[in-house]
Enzyme design. Sequence first.
Site, PDB file in Angstrom:
ATOM      1  N   ASP A  61     -16.039 -22.557  38.880  1.00  0.00           N
ATOM      2  CA  ASP A  61     -17.381 -22.564  39.476  1.00  0.00           C
ATOM      3  C   ASP A  61     -18.079 -21.281  39.038  1.00  0.00           C
ATOM      4  O   ASP A  61     -17.753 -20.188  39.503  1.00  0.00           O
ATOM      5  CB  ASP A  61     -17.282 -22.644  41.004  1.00  0.00           C
ATOM      6  CG  ASP A  61     -18.666 -22.700  41.650  1.00  0.00           C
ATOM      7  OD1 ASP A  61     -19.678 -22.490  40.940  1.00  0.00           O
ATOM      8  OD2 ASP A  61     -18.728 -22.955  42.860  1.00  0.00           O
ATOM      9  N   ASN A  85     -25.325 -23.352  29.381  1.00  0.00           N
ATOM     10  CA  ASN A  85     -26.028 -24.627  29.594  1.00  0.00           C
ATOM     11  C   ASN A  85     -25.937 -25.110  31.041  1.00  0.00           C
ATOM     12  O   ASN A  85     -26.782 -25.885  31.494  1.00  0.00           O
ATOM     13  CB  ASN A  85     -25.424 -25.669  28.628  1.00  0.00           C
ATOM     14  CG  ASN A  85     -25.733 -27.082  29.022  1.00  0.00           C
ATOM     15  OD1 ASN A  85     -26.847 -27.569  28.821  1.00  0.00           O
ATOM     16  ND2 ASN A  85     -24.761 -27.761  29.610  1.00  0.00           N
ATOM     17  N   TYR A 150     -36.732 -24.538  41.295  1.00  0.00           N
ATOM     18  CA  TYR A 150     -36.006 -24.780  40.036  1.00  0.00           C
ATOM     19  C   TYR A 150     -36.752 -24.126  38.867  1.00  0.00           C
ATOM     20  O   TYR A 150     -36.170 -23.393  38.070  1.00  0.00           O
ATOM     21  CB  TYR A 150     -35.840 -26.287  39.818  1.00  0.00           C
ATOM     22  CG  TYR A 150     -35.290 -26.663  38.464  1.00  0.00           C
ATOM     23  CD1 TYR A 150     -33.946 -26.443  38.151  1.00  0.00           C
ATOM     24  CD2 TYR A 150     -36.109 -27.231  37.488  1.00  0.00           C
ATOM     25  CE1 TYR A 150     -33.448 -26.788  36.898  1.00  0.00           C
ATOM     26  CE2 TYR A 150     -35.619 -27.584  36.250  1.00  0.00           C
ATOM     27  CZ  TYR A 150     -34.288 -27.362  35.949  1.00  0.00           C
ATOM     28  OH  TYR A 150     -33.802 -27.695  34.709  1.00  0.00           O
ATOM     29  N   GLY A 151     -38.078 -24.380  38.780  1.00  0.00           N
ATOM     30  CA  GLY A 151     -38.868 -23.783  37.697  1.00  0.00           C
ATOM     31  C   GLY A 151     -38.858 -22.263  37.772  1.00  0.00           C
ATOM     32  O   GLY A 151     -38.768 -21.571  36.756  1.00  0.00           O
ATOM     33  N   ALA A 152     -38.930 -21.753  38.999  1.00  0.00           N
ATOM     34  CA  ALA A 152     -38.923 -20.295  39.175  1.00  0.00           C
ATOM     35  C   ALA A 152     -37.608 -19.697  38.687  1.00  0.00           C
ATOM     36  O   ALA A 152     -37.577 -18.612  38.073  1.00  0.00           O
ATOM     37  CB  ALA A 152     -39.154 -19.944  40.649  1.00  0.00           C
ATOM     38  N   LYS A 154     -35.633 -20.969  36.357  1.00  0.00           N
ATOM     39  CA  LYS A 154     -35.594 -21.048  34.900  1.00  0.00           C
ATOM     40  C   LYS A 154     -36.519 -19.982  34.283  1.00  0.00           C
ATOM     41  O   LYS A 154     -36.234 -19.438  33.227  1.00  0.00           O
ATOM     42  CB  LYS A 154     -35.981 -22.452  34.431  1.00  0.00           C
ATOM     43  CG  LYS A 154     -34.956 -23.524  34.796  1.00  0.00           C
ATOM     44  CD  LYS A 154     -33.632 -23.315  34.075  1.00  0.00           C
ATOM     45  CE  LYS A 154     -32.737 -24.540  34.158  1.00  0.00           C
ATOM     46  NZ  LYS A 154     -31.455 -24.363  33.449  1.00  0.00           N
TER      47      LYS A 154
END
Length: 244
Positions: A61, A85, A150-152, A154
């Site tokens: 993990d 990834n 999520y966007g933040a 990334k």
Amino acid sequence: MNGTERSVVISGGGTGIGRAVTARFARQGDRVTILGRRAEVLRAAADMIHGAHPVRTVAVDLSDPADIEARLSELPEQVDVLVNNAGGRGTPAAAGGGLKEVAERWRRDFDNNVLPVVLLTEALLPRLASPGGRVVTVGSIAALRGNGAYGAMKAALQAWNHTLAGQLGPRGATANVVVPGYVAGTDFFGGPATEEELSRRRAQTLVGRVGEPEDVAAAVAFLAAPEAGYITGEFLNGGTLLGR
Ligand SMILES: NC(=O)c1ccc[n+]([C@@H]2O[C@H](COP(=O)([O-])OP(=O)(O)OC[C@H]3O[C@@H](n4cnc5c(N)ncnc54)[C@H](OP(=O)(O)O)[C@@H]3O)[C@@H](O)[C@H]2O)c1
């Protein structure tokens, strides 16, 4: 190892984009180690990919520092290419609840998308080939178009990558981010998309089709190539319109 084959570590290499990246490096003769939480998923991917060497698997993990430390001895002593990834879809911002739930969602997105990249990279930096090492991180178009926490997360990876590139430059190594738009055929959305969803996604692209895992694998392979040593601190957008 012979003169051209490399040692490649790929997080999330058992499914979707990571599995396509694994197949690509294995086919070109590299020694590949794939990481993920589910041992059986990793083994199934390793069994179906046939390269010059068997694909090695390590169940870990990557959001858990103690688990990574416990598995370090199973990871290669020299790493030529690290592909960060592993990541996961966040909870929609409209999921509701009070501030406690909002905080939980943001923490989960941080654990799923930032920690696996930062912790694995920190753990392997001493083993990264110098010169010649390559770190390629899979970000998302969400970093540029928005998509809640999520966007933040990334977007955070892109800022982090810039610092990493500065650290690696004097070592003759590089760090870049691949920023895919929608990619079909992965476990990311928990099931296949409807025809309606696919057509909506297609309409958001510049190339008139949605991405495939192999498209992202090709971009990763390009940035990881020995010839790409002058490209660093960059991000590579895959096929999707940046605006709405
Ligand atoms: N599909 C898309 O449209 C799309 C678009 C842009 C960006 N991306 C990004 O592409 C990357 C790969 O996603 P995918 O679409 O191929 O989805 P996927 O099939 O769900 O792959 C995610 C992989 O990451 C692994 N993983 C997740 N959390 C982990 C952890 N804490 N420790 C170790 N391994 C972990 C998962 O394995 P386990 O569950 O076994 O741990 C799984 O193999 C992600 O970073 C995602 O954000 C995807």
